[in-house]
Design an enzyme around this catalytic site. Structure first.
Site, PDB file in Angstrom:
ATOM      1  N   ALA A   1      -0.954   0.620  -0.679  1.00  0.00           N
ATOM      2  CA  ALA A   1       0.087   1.273  -1.488  1.00  0.00           C
ATOM      3  C   ALA A   1       1.214   0.296  -1.816  1.00  0.00           C
ATOM      4  O   ALA A   1       1.714   0.260  -2.936  1.00  0.00           O
ATOM      5  CB  ALA A   1       0.643   2.490  -0.739  1.00  0.00           C
TER       6      ALA A   1
ATOM      7  N   HIS B   1      -0.793  -0.588   3.545  1.00  0.00           N
ATOM      8  CA  HIS B   1      -0.809  -1.937   2.974  1.00  0.00           C
ATOM      9  C   HIS B   1      -1.193  -1.886   1.491  1.00  0.00           C
ATOM     10  O   HIS B   1      -0.568  -2.542   0.665  1.00  0.00           O
ATOM     11  CB  HIS B   1      -1.809  -2.839   3.728  1.00  0.00           C
ATOM     12  CG  HIS B   1      -1.263  -3.403   4.992  1.00  0.00           C
ATOM     13  ND1 HIS B   1      -1.514  -4.683   5.408  1.00  0.00           N
ATOM     14  CD2 HIS B   1      -0.462  -2.871   5.940  1.00  0.00           C
ATOM     15  CE1 HIS B   1      -0.900  -4.910   6.561  1.00  0.00           C
ATOM     16  NE2 HIS B   1      -0.269  -3.822   6.914  1.00  0.00           N
TER      17      HIS B   1
END
Lengths: 177, 177, 177
Positions: free
Chosen positions: B61, B59
């Site tokens: 990234a 999430h």
């Protein structure tokens, strides 16, 4: 000269999603039949047990005998390329194809991306059936959790590559895209 | 002077619901980013095991590094009040918050009502992510059944308090409200 | 002389589907109350355990005491015919009725077809509540799989016979038909 409407018809990629026994296959068959030419049924199921045999027989009885039939558990992109010269192809279903890829230790993420990349380049229509499996309680075991994650990622990826997406509930389609 | 459209933007409470890996978080991030100001990411998850750590990393990234980040497993209303002076808050997700309340032996029904009551009084936008968990077969064990009942009641309560509600399937939002 | 609008009202068959605790029953009660006459509540549930007793008591408290109440675990068509002379009937719910038919070793497929055949011939309105149970991961045991298949077939069959179908998520109805 091909008219714009005809051109659109030739390029259609349609994804039909929904729950178990929601009427997805019936809807997908109707969509595939609406295109000109003899429709091609691409089954990802293999008749490995009696429950699956019964399910395949039910689908075939409903569909009728005027379809070209192919059993393609794994190599979907080559099968779509090989049949890309006539009527619409109905792929039933992507969820089982994903499960087959995993059991065969294939790279399912690569497979899904390759399919999404191939779809827009096909000339004849493709109607793809898939399942929604992520709307229940979180499964107890890690394998079921990773399968439903993979199925959700696949559905998002293929939906993004499709021209049309429908969500079927109780036999009734809702247009998502 | 603030125009009516601007006023509406500032007061938005948006609920994004859907199944596992349906594209809810991606959709919610896009909605939160559409508001002016630096967005605030309120994670209800705690990195307690490796499966959860991996999910949080994925999430983060995708989201990028320009978010203010808060880990808020339980006290959501104070966290929303404390951050109510800038960009949109993204709460991801309410289902895990509900689970955290139950594990901590808190009064979850009171907590849900307090959140529903607080949302309309906030000045900055709030985008809330939740899960649909009640569309599978009835779970075998009573604990899972009562969790899915609680999640359903929470979703109805927060949806009633929201300005907008979207249901995401295969990455595609359907407007419910 | 009965006006066309009145005629339509008298003949309405409405199916409300959705997940557990999605707000289906509340929605169905509102639809049933919108018709003239005293509404009739047809419960397919029997108070066999404390969990079910509590659920029935919650529904009754919300509904109020101005309903005629019938407990009909199995013989739905005769009950609809016997009450076909006044206000709307609310049947809550078909999924439990299906489960009751199976436990009693009745012919559930025949029962579903008989109900679908009877609905268009009724004079007073009928609002039917059902559950979507096929949107989770495939259940481990064969009994659960065949129940969710049967529930899906029932929902398709009754939806085809209904004048209106709504899918409720987080208390908010989507019109399917």
């Amino acid at each position: 000269m091909i008219s714009a409407a005809r051109q659109e018809t030739l390029m259609a990629v349609i994804l039909i999603t929904g729950g178990a026994r929601s009427g997805k296959s019936t809807r997908a068959e109707a969509r595939a039949r609406s295109f000109p030419g003899q429709p091609v049924y691409i089954a990802t199921a293999e008749a490995l047990d009696t429950e699956m045999e019964a399910r395949i027989a039910t689908h075939r009885a409903r569909r009728g005998t005027d379809w070209i039939e192919r059993e393609v558990p794994l190599d979907l992109v080559p099968a779509l390329v090989a049949t890309d010269d006539g009527g619409a192809r109905l792929v039933d279903c992507l969820t089982l194809w994903l499960s087959n890829l995993m059991h065969a230790q294939r790279d399912w993420e690569g497979g899904v991306k390759a399919l999404a990349g191939a779809l827009p380049r096909l000339k004849s229509p493709v109607v793809l059936v898939t399942n929604e499996v992520g709307l229940g309680i979180v499964p107890d075991n890690a394998l079921a959790r990773s399968f439903r994650d993979a199925a959700g990622i696949m559905n998002q990826t293929i939906a993004a590559a499709a021209d049309e997406v429908e969500f079927v509930v109780a036999g009734l389609p809702m247009k998502l895209k």
